[in-house]
Design an enzyme around this catalytic site. Structure first.
Site, PDB file in Angstrom:
ATOM      1  CE1 TYR A 143      -4.036  -2.422   5.480  1.00 24.96           C
ATOM      2  CE2 TYR A 143      -3.510  -0.205   5.270  1.00 24.96           C
ATOM      3  CZ  TYR A 143      -3.946  -1.284   4.624  1.00 24.96           C
ATOM      4  OH  TYR A 143      -3.698  -1.193   3.468  1.00 24.96           O
ATOM      5  CB  SER A 161      -0.809   0.033   1.249  1.00 22.98           C
ATOM      6  OG  SER A 161      -1.423   1.221   1.580  1.00 22.98           O
ATOM      7  CE  LYS A 175      -1.580  -4.600   3.387  1.00 18.58           C
ATOM      8  NZ  LYS A 175      -1.944  -5.871   2.753  1.00 18.58           N
TER       9      LYS A 175
END
Ligand code: UFG
Length: 341
Positions: free
Chosen positions: A152, A126, A156
């Protein structure tokens, strides 16, 4: 060569659109999903588009033994790994859930992909790994990564690092991380699309649900940012363009005679403000959207969009669809969900 591609999280939003594009390109995708964040109705939508059932391996990506036993039986030419939790706010409240599902899941599938065989592997990363880019709005793969502000984001960031470290340990592996910008829209058939669980956090599902009367008003978070019109700017990419990028990524890895590790931005190269997206939605769908300005959302990046030169040079891929296409398809999809209720 086998044409089977294992797609973890293949019943999810980006996963399901990638299943369609893989099928169109002549591959035989296999969905690995336990439906914890998706709905089995997506299988019907996929059948409607592709015209046949897609093979399903129902299970948890963290179950390495399940994947290994499948890979010992079946010849699989590639793995695309989507299965992960993706809500920034939820990750702050439930960090262990995110570290467990996203990190453990990645380690599990990488073990299965690399320990016994060398299966080309594509990872969903991302643009969150860039954080708030300092002094630049357009970010390339050379732009420094920053320490993320949410669990989160960290999963990534860490996922990319895990893949890099794995490549250092075995440079014959074929690995690619795709850094997605903001995927929006739905398949033009309106048979598959995004199915947000609960109240959506992302802009487009909130817009379409507001247009459908589920929410009274869209709140636009922040009106006085130093941008074109005061609202935040993002690189919104049509989910079908993003799905096509996965096919190109896989094809690139399949062509490599020796190991490789690549990290590639997947966006349109163009920024759009929140207001521009709202106005595109209103114009294309010929309706007025009820919205109001609200305080800034903590942690929002002000302005970011992709430099996509590397995606074009390496993969021969470019986004083809516009914001107008995406808001039209998103609205068609929202209407098709409501028609089923
Ligand atoms: N926005 C609103 N109102 C809403 C929802 C969003 O004004 O109801 C605004 C946000 O403030 C932001 C823009 O719309 O300016 C886009 O917000 P999204 O939540 O749709 O997307 P983000 O760019 O914040 O988040 C996305 C992904 C994350 C990822 C992040 C990386 O959803 O998974 O990009 O920057 F981590």
């Amino acid at each position: 060569m086998s044409k089977k591609v294992l797609v973890t999280g293949g019943a999810g939003y980006i996963g399901s659109h990638t299943i369609v594009e893989l099928s169109k390109a002549g591959y035989k995708p296999v969905i690995l999903d336990d439906f914890r964040n998706s709905d089995e109705s997506v299988l019907k939508g996929l059948r409607g588009i592709i015209g046949r059932d897609i093979e399903l391996l129902k299970g948890d990506v963290s179950n390495t033994a399940l994947i290994q036993s499948y890979l010992r039986k079946e010849a699989v030419c590639g793995i695309i790994h989507f299965a992960a939790n993706k809500a920034v706010g939820e990750s702050v409240e439930k960090p262990l859930l995110y570290y467990q599902n996203n990190v453990e899941g990645l380690v599990s599938i990488l073990k299965a992909a690399s320990e016994e065989q060398n299966i080309p592997f594509v990872f969903s990363s991302s643009c969150t790994v860039y954080g708030e880019p300092k002094g630049q709005k357009e970010v390339s793969e050379q732009t420094a990564k920053t320490i993320p502000t949410s669990p989160y984001g960290f999963t990534k960031w860490l996922g990319e690092q895990i893949i890099e470290d794995l490549f250092h340990s075995n440079n014959q592996l074929r690995l690619m991380s795709l850094r997605y910008f903001n995927p929006i829209g739905a398949h033009e058939s309106a048979l598959i699309g995004e199915l947000p669980i609960g109240k959506p956090n992302n802009l487009l599902p909130f817009i379409t649900q507001t247009a459908a009367g589920i929410h009274e008003k869209l709140k636009i978070f922040g009106a006085d940012y130093p941008t074109v019109d005061g609202t935040c700017v993002r690189d919104y990419i049509h989910v079908v363009d993003l799905a096509e990028a996965h096919v190109k990524a896989l094809e690139f890895l399949l062509k490599q005679q020796s190991g490789c590790h690549e990290v590639v931005n997947i966006g349109t190269g163009k920024g759009s403000s929140v207001l521009e997206v709202v106005h595109a939605f209103e114009k294309v769908n010929n309706m007025a959207l009820n919205y109001e300005f609200a305080p800034n959302r903590p942690g929002d990046v002000i302005e970011i969009y992709a430099n996509v030169d590397y995606a074009e040079a390496l993969l021969g891929w470019q986004a083809k669809r516009s914001i107008n296409d995406a808001v039209r398809d998103a609205w068609r999809w929202e209407q098709s969900i409501r028609a089923k209720e």
